[in-house]
Design a protein around this motif. Structure first.
Motif, PDB file in Angstrom:
ATOM      1  N   VAL A  19      16.472   5.101  54.400  1.00  0.00           N
ATOM      2  CA  VAL A  19      16.933   6.368  54.982  1.00  0.00           C
ATOM      3  C   VAL A  19      16.826   7.481  53.945  1.00  0.00           C
ATOM      4  O   VAL A  19      16.354   8.590  54.242  1.00  0.00           O
ATOM      5  CB  VAL A  19      18.381   6.229  55.491  1.00  0.00           C
ATOM      6  CG1 VAL A  19      18.928   7.598  55.897  1.00  0.00           C
ATOM      7  CG2 VAL A  19      18.443   5.264  56.663  1.00  0.00           C
ATOM      8  N   ASP A  20      17.236   7.191  52.709  1.00  0.00           N
ATOM      9  CA  ASP A  20      17.147   8.194  51.636  1.00  0.00           C
ATOM     10  C   ASP A  20      15.694   8.578  51.368  1.00  0.00           C
ATOM     11  O   ASP A  20      15.375   9.763  51.172  1.00  0.00           O
ATOM     12  CB  ASP A  20      17.787   7.656  50.360  1.00  0.00           C
ATOM     13  CG  ASP A  20      19.301   7.528  50.461  1.00  0.00           C
ATOM     14  OD1 ASP A  20      19.879   8.122  51.396  1.00  0.00           O
ATOM     15  OD2 ASP A  20      19.898   6.823  49.622  1.00  0.00           O
ATOM     16  N   ASP A  21      14.791   7.575  51.351  1.00  0.00           N
ATOM     17  CA  ASP A  21      13.365   7.862  51.124  1.00  0.00           C
ATOM     18  C   ASP A  21      12.803   8.738  52.231  1.00  0.00           C
ATOM     19  O   ASP A  21      12.039   9.690  51.966  1.00  0.00           O
ATOM     20  CB  ASP A  21      12.574   6.551  51.054  1.00  0.00           C
ATOM     21  CG  ASP A  21      12.795   5.794  49.761  1.00  0.00           C
ATOM     22  OD1 ASP A  21      13.285   6.402  48.795  1.00  0.00           O
ATOM     23  OD2 ASP A  21      12.478   4.591  49.719  1.00  0.00           O
ATOM     24  N   THR A  22      13.152   8.420  53.466  1.00  0.00           N
ATOM     25  CA  THR A  22      12.662   9.201  54.603  1.00  0.00           C
ATOM     26  C   THR A  22      13.137  10.644  54.514  1.00  0.00           C
ATOM     27  O   THR A  22      12.361  11.584  54.720  1.00  0.00           O
ATOM     28  CB  THR A  22      13.148   8.567  55.923  1.00  0.00           C
ATOM     29  OG1 THR A  22      12.677   7.224  55.994  1.00  0.00           O
ATOM     30  CG2 THR A  22      12.618   9.334  57.115  1.00  0.00           C
ATOM     31  N   ARG A  78       6.779   3.188  49.570  1.00  0.00           N
ATOM     32  CA  ARG A  78       8.002   2.424  49.798  1.00  0.00           C
ATOM     33  C   ARG A  78       8.549   2.673  51.207  1.00  0.00           C
ATOM     34  O   ARG A  78       9.009   1.753  51.887  1.00  0.00           O
ATOM     35  CB  ARG A  78       9.037   2.807  48.749  1.00  0.00           C
ATOM     36  CG  ARG A  78      10.221   1.857  48.631  1.00  0.00           C
ATOM     37  CD  ARG A  78      10.992   2.135  47.367  1.00  0.00           C
ATOM     38  NE  ARG A  78      11.547   3.475  47.337  1.00  0.00           N
ATOM     39  CZ  ARG A  78      11.670   4.215  46.240  1.00  0.00           C
ATOM     40  NH1 ARG A  78      11.273   3.746  45.078  1.00  0.00           N
ATOM     41  NH2 ARG A  78      12.208   5.421  46.295  1.00  0.00           N
ATOM     42  N   CYS A  79       8.452   3.917  51.626  1.00  0.00           N
ATOM     43  CA  CYS A  79       8.942   4.300  52.953  1.00  0.00           C
ATOM     44  C   CYS A  79       8.132   3.613  54.053  1.00  0.00           C
ATOM     45  O   CYS A  79       8.692   3.051  55.008  1.00  0.00           O
ATOM     46  CB  CYS A  79       8.868   5.817  53.099  1.00  0.00           C
ATOM     47  SG  CYS A  79       9.611   6.471  54.604  1.00  0.00           S
ATOM     48  N   MET A  80       6.796   3.626  53.938  1.00  0.00           N
ATOM     49  CA  MET A  80       5.967   3.025  54.978  1.00  0.00           C
ATOM     50  C   MET A  80       6.145   1.515  55.033  1.00  0.00           C
ATOM     51  O   MET A  80       6.121   0.913  56.105  1.00  0.00           O
ATOM     52  CB  MET A  80       4.497   3.373  54.742  1.00  0.00           C
ATOM     53  CG  MET A  80       4.171   4.845  54.953  1.00  0.00           C
ATOM     54  SD  MET A  80       4.796   5.503  56.529  1.00  0.00           S
ATOM     55  CE  MET A  80       3.882   4.500  57.696  1.00  0.00           C
ATOM     56  N   ALA A  81       6.354   0.880  53.872  1.00  0.00           N
ATOM     57  CA  ALA A  81       6.604  -0.563  53.861  1.00  0.00           C
ATOM     58  C   ALA A  81       7.888  -0.884  54.623  1.00  0.00           C
ATOM     59  O   ALA A  81       7.967  -1.867  55.369  1.00  0.00           O
ATOM     60  CB  ALA A  81       6.686  -1.072  52.421  1.00  0.00           C
TER      61      ALA A  81
END
Length: 453
Positions: free
Chosen positions: A212-215, A186-189
């Motif tokens: 931002v939360d995923d990162t 999800r982050c890379m997408a």
């Protein structure tokens, strides 16, 4: 007043047209591929490898121009300095600034010395084999059915990365919907979303809280692993970097984040291409399997010496990577002084990329360059390869990746036969997905039908 207001959009249009279509005067003497054709290709989201094959290579082959001269550009690290992506990209929240890819001068030398020394150690064949066996089990359960190979390739390379870099079993092969692979995908997408790549300031005005939360979740996951490894070290990359007294925790964190991206996607793309070309060339798949069976009949388990005695398998891997190199370009560089490349003078402050895909398809170097012909790597009938870039800044983990690919390919050849399904979109040629930020060649929607031997 009305005339003045009308002149503003006209002037803006003329300025934009000049910016897009008019070559700067200081570069007008250089040969160039058709600008309009390239722009149309980008606007149509054409994959990078197809754009190179359709526009750049015909131009290079017709003009007899080198796509780039490896020795003359890549080795001049003091003149050609690596450029970083725009500073306001959210990408920086993930990889940071203090790592091997984005440092310069003495800082880069420190990172290069430490990381290179780690990857010069013997490759962890046992770890590769252990993860590969789990992949074999998953494929065996789906044997004689069409499986999503592009997805499986990403799962196995992520698990190898987890084991060897993080010292952590991510179990992505068995549990693809686990929290870390789900958040990472999800982050890379989000980090490579087209509007935000071209207009990075959008994140300032239209913040993406979930991204931002995923990162931050991934960075926290890496940070916690680093702290755990201080008291419980292993033989993984994190532990080996912690043993280096000149490395700060921030530098370790930034390098781990970088390797998690770079070491996963590129190897997955290469592995997908290898399996694809062996599927579409059964005669080479059979010959490679015969070599594997002959060597393993005497040896049983894999080790470095055993793998080294399979030159044809290695040739098949190299030819697949030449045909569909994991990455099309290196990161851009800019020259601090005027440089002579061949017959051409490159003025200072010129941004350039090393065209990896182009180097592998020049007609005057590679005979029948669009044909899959592994024997060229046995007979040395070709030019210099640049699978992992070139010069001082080429990937320090290149041998690690090659041994990983050799191990996985050998074990798959020992256990299975495979073909493309009849309705494959890749029937005539490999189809890569469009890659905005990384120029990766990742075969999209690649399905393979495996048969257990």
């Amino acid at each position: 007043m009305a005339l003045f207001l009308f002149a503003i959009p006209v002037a803006t249009l003329l300025w934009a047209t000049k910016l897009l279509f008019v070559v700067p005067a200081r570069l007008a003497h250089l040969p160039r591929a058709p600008v309009l054709a390239l722009l149309a290709s980008y606007l149509s989201l054409e994959p990078e490898n197809e754009r190179i094959q359709r526009i750049v290579l015909p131009f290079a082959n017709e003009k007899g121009e080198p796509v780039v001269l490896i020795g003359q550009v890549a080795m001049r690290d003091k003149v050609w300095v690596r450029q970083c992506p725009p500073k306001d990209l959210l990408f920086w929240r993930f990889v940071g600034f203090s790592n091997l890819a984005f440092t310069h001068g003495e800082e880069w030398k420190k990172h290069s010395r430490v990381v290179t020394s780690i990857f010069l150690r013997p490759p962890p064949i046992e770890e590769f084999t252990s993860v590969a066996r789990r992949l074999v089990d998953v494929i065996s359960r789906g044997a004689n059915r069409t499986l999503p190979w592009a997805t499986l390739a990403k799962r196995v390379t992520m698990d190898i990365l987890g084991t060897t870099v993080l010292g952590q079993d991510l179990a992505t092969i068995d549990f693809p919907d686990g929290p870390i692979p789900t958040i990472y995908n999800r982050c890379m997408a989000g980090l490579t979303a087209p509007p935000y790549i071209f207009l990075p300031f959008l994140d300032k005005y239209f913040p993406r809280k979930q991204l931002v939360d995923d990162t931050e979740t991934l960075r926290d996951f890496f940070s916690n692993l680093i702290r755990e490894k201080r008291t419980n070290p292993g033989n993984d990359l994190v532990s080996l970097m912690l043993a280096e007294p000149t490395f700060s925790e921030q530098e370790i964190l930034d390098n781990v984040s970088l390797f998690f991206v770079a070491g996963h996607e590129t190897t997955a793309g290469a592995l997908s291409s290898i399996i694809y070309y062996l599927a579409t060339h059964p005669e080479y798949q059979d010959a490679a399997r015969a070599e594997v069976m002959q060597v393993l009949k005497l040896e049983g388990d894999l080790d470095l010496d055993c793998i080294s005695r399979m030159p044809f398998v290695f040739a098949c891997i190299q030819e697949a990577m030449r045909m569909n190199n994991p990455s099309n370009f290196t990161l851009p560089r800019i020259n601090s002084a005027g440089t002579q490349i061949g017959n051409h003078y490159i003025p200072p402050e010129t941004l350039m990329c090393f065209n990896v895909a182009g180097v592998h398809h020049l007609e005057n170097t590679w005979k029948s360059h669009n044909e899959y012909y592994p024997e060229r790597f046995l007979n040395l009938q070709g030019g210099k390869t640049a699978f992992f870039g070139a010069g001082l800044r080429q990937c320090p983990a290149r041998q690690f990746s090659i041994w990983e690919l050799r191990t996985l390919t050998i074990l798959l050849l020992r256990e299975f036969k495979w073909v493309l399904p009849a309705d494959s979109i890749h029937e005539k040629r490999v189809q890569n997905g469009f890659s905005f930020s990384t120029n990766l060649n990742l075969p999209k929607n690649l399905y393979i039908t495996f048969e257990k031997l």
